[in-house]
Design an enzyme around this catalytic site. Structure first.
Site, PDB file in Angstrom:
ATOM      1  N   ASP A 116      -3.957   2.967  -4.317  1.00 14.09           N
ATOM      2  CA  ASP A 116      -4.780   1.768  -4.229  1.00 14.09           C
ATOM      3  C   ASP A 116      -6.076   1.943  -5.005  1.00 14.09           C
ATOM      4  O   ASP A 116      -6.548   3.062  -5.227  1.00 14.09           O
ATOM      5  CB  ASP A 116      -5.092   1.455  -2.763  1.00 14.09           C
ATOM      6  CG  ASP A 116      -3.890   0.890  -2.013  1.00 14.09           C
ATOM      7  OD1 ASP A 116      -2.891   0.551  -2.676  1.00 14.09           O
ATOM      8  OD2 ASP A 116      -3.961   0.783  -0.776  1.00 14.09           O
ATOM      9  N   LYS A 126      -4.980  -3.710  -4.818  1.00 17.49           N
ATOM     10  CA  LYS A 126      -5.270  -3.864  -3.398  1.00 17.49           C
ATOM     11  C   LYS A 126      -6.764  -3.739  -3.104  1.00 17.49           C
ATOM     12  O   LYS A 126      -7.195  -2.993  -2.236  1.00 17.49           O
ATOM     13  CB  LYS A 126      -4.473  -2.861  -2.554  1.00 17.49           C
ATOM     14  CG  LYS A 126      -2.964  -3.025  -2.656  1.00 17.49           C
ATOM     15  CD  LYS A 126      -2.526  -4.364  -2.123  1.00 17.49           C
ATOM     16  CE  LYS A 126      -1.021  -4.559  -2.254  1.00 17.49           C
ATOM     17  NZ  LYS A 126      -0.611  -5.928  -1.900  1.00 17.49           N
ATOM     18  N   MET A 174     -12.172  -5.704   6.414  1.00 11.40           N
ATOM     19  CA  MET A 174     -11.878  -6.737   5.413  1.00 11.40           C
ATOM     20  C   MET A 174     -12.627  -8.045   5.716  1.00 11.40           C
ATOM     21  O   MET A 174     -13.430  -8.109   6.636  1.00 11.40           O
ATOM     22  CB  MET A 174     -10.377  -6.958   5.295  1.00 11.40           C
ATOM     23  CG  MET A 174      -9.614  -5.683   4.933  1.00 11.40           C
ATOM     24  SD  MET A 174      -7.831  -5.891   4.836  1.00 11.40           S
ATOM     25  CE  MET A 174      -7.382  -6.130   6.553  1.00 11.40           C
TER      26      MET A 174
END
Length: 257
Positions: A38, A60, A172
Site C-alpha cells: 500500500d 490505497k 479514515m
C-alpha cells in the site's frame, strides 16, 4: 522453512516506522518474491524486500488513485499460481480496516492458502507515542475501533457514542471528522470529552492535536492535515502529557525522534 507455492502472506507493516514491524513481518518481507504494498508503507520497509523481488504499489491512500480491489485480488492470484512467495503488505494491522477478510475469502475460494501476519495498528501507535492509555481502570473499560465513514462515504453509525467508559478510535474519513464529532455530541457524548487527533501515528513526523470533542472541527481546520489521521476519544486520552495545560485546542505536538 520452505514456503509452499500457492500461498499468500497478508502482512501488517505497522504504522510506518520500520522498527515497529514484528519479526515475523520483517522475515516475510525479506523472503518475498512478489510484494504488493500500500502507498502508506514507507520506503524503509519496502527496501527490506530482496532486490530481485517484484514490487508493485497498489495505492490505497485517501483521495489518490488506487488499484481497484478486484485488480489486486487477481494480481495476487496470478502471482501465487506462478509459484512465487507473495506478500501483500498493508499499513497497520491487516485485520483493522485492511480488507483482509475480502482478500482471504477470494484467494481461499481459488485454492490459494493464506497466512495473516498482524501489525501494530494506528491507535496503539498513537497511544504509545504520545503517552496515553487506550484503556484505564475506572475510566475506560472498553475500546471501540471504528471507521469514520462507511463504504459509500456516509458517516458511520455511532449509536454507542454516549458510553462514557468506552474509548473510541476512529480511522479514515479525515474530512468527515468534524461532522462525526458533532454527531457524537448530539448522541450524548459530552463536548468536553478529551480527544487526541494524531496525524502519521508511529512515524517520526507524527503530530498530535489534543483538544475537546466539541472543538475537534475547529482544531483540525486550523492545523490542516494531509497524512492519515486517527482520532481517539475518551477520558483516558487526558493522561497524555499534552493535556496538562490544555484550556483551548492546542497547537500540534510534534513527535520526538
Amino acid at each position: 522453512m520452505p514456503h509452499d507455492p500457492g500461498t499468500v502472506k497478508l502482512v501488517g507493516a505497522g504504522p510506518g516506522a520500520a522498527d515497529l514491524l514484528t519479526l515475523r513481518a520483517a522475515r516475510a518481507i525479506e523472503d518475498a518474491q512478489a510484494l504488493l504494498y500500500d502507498a502508506l508503507v514507507c520506503d524503509e520497509v519496502v527496501a527490506l524486500a530482496p532486490a530481485a523481488c517484484v514490487k508493485i504499489q497498489t495505492g490505497k491512500r485517501a483521495g489518490r488513485a488506487s488499484m481497484k480491489q478486484e485488480t489486486i485480488n487477481r494480481l495476487m492470484l496470478r502471482l501465487a499460481r506462478r509459484g512465487l512467495r507473495v506478500v501483500r503488505l498493508k499499513g497497520g494491522d491487516p485485520s483493522v480496516f485492511g480488507r483482509v477478510g475480502e482478500e482471504q475469502a477470494f484467494l481461499n475460494a481459488h485454492g490459494v492458502a493464506t497466512e495473516v501476519v498482524p501489525g501494530v495498528t494506528a491507535a496503539s501507535a498513537a497511544a504509545a507515542q504520545f503517552g496515553f492509555p487506550l484503556t484505564h481502570r475506572g475510566e475506560a473499560r472498553r475500546l471501540v475501533f471504528a471507521t469514520a465513514t462507511t463504504r459509500d462515504g456516509t458517516l458511520t453509525d455511532t449509536g454507542w457514542a454516549a458510553d462514557r467508559e468506552a474509548t473510541l478510535a476512529f480511522y479514515m474519513g479525515r474530512n468527515q471528522l468534524p461532522a462525526l464529532a458533532a454527531r457524537l455530541v448530539a448522541q450524548g457524548r459530552s463536548p468536553d470529552t478529551p480527544v487526541m487527533a494524531v496525524e502519521n501515528a508511529g512515524r517520526a513526523d507524527a503530530r498530535a492535536m489534543p483538544g475537546r470533542l466539541g472543538d475537534l472541527g475547529q482544531a483540525l481546520a486550523a492545523v490542516g492535515c494531509e497524512g492519515p489521521v486517527v482520532v481517539v476519544v475518551g477520558e483516558a486520552v487526558a493522561h497524555a502529557a499534552a493535556f496538562s495545560d490544555l484550556e483551548v485546542p492546542a497547537t500540534p505536538v510534534e513527535a520526538r525522534s
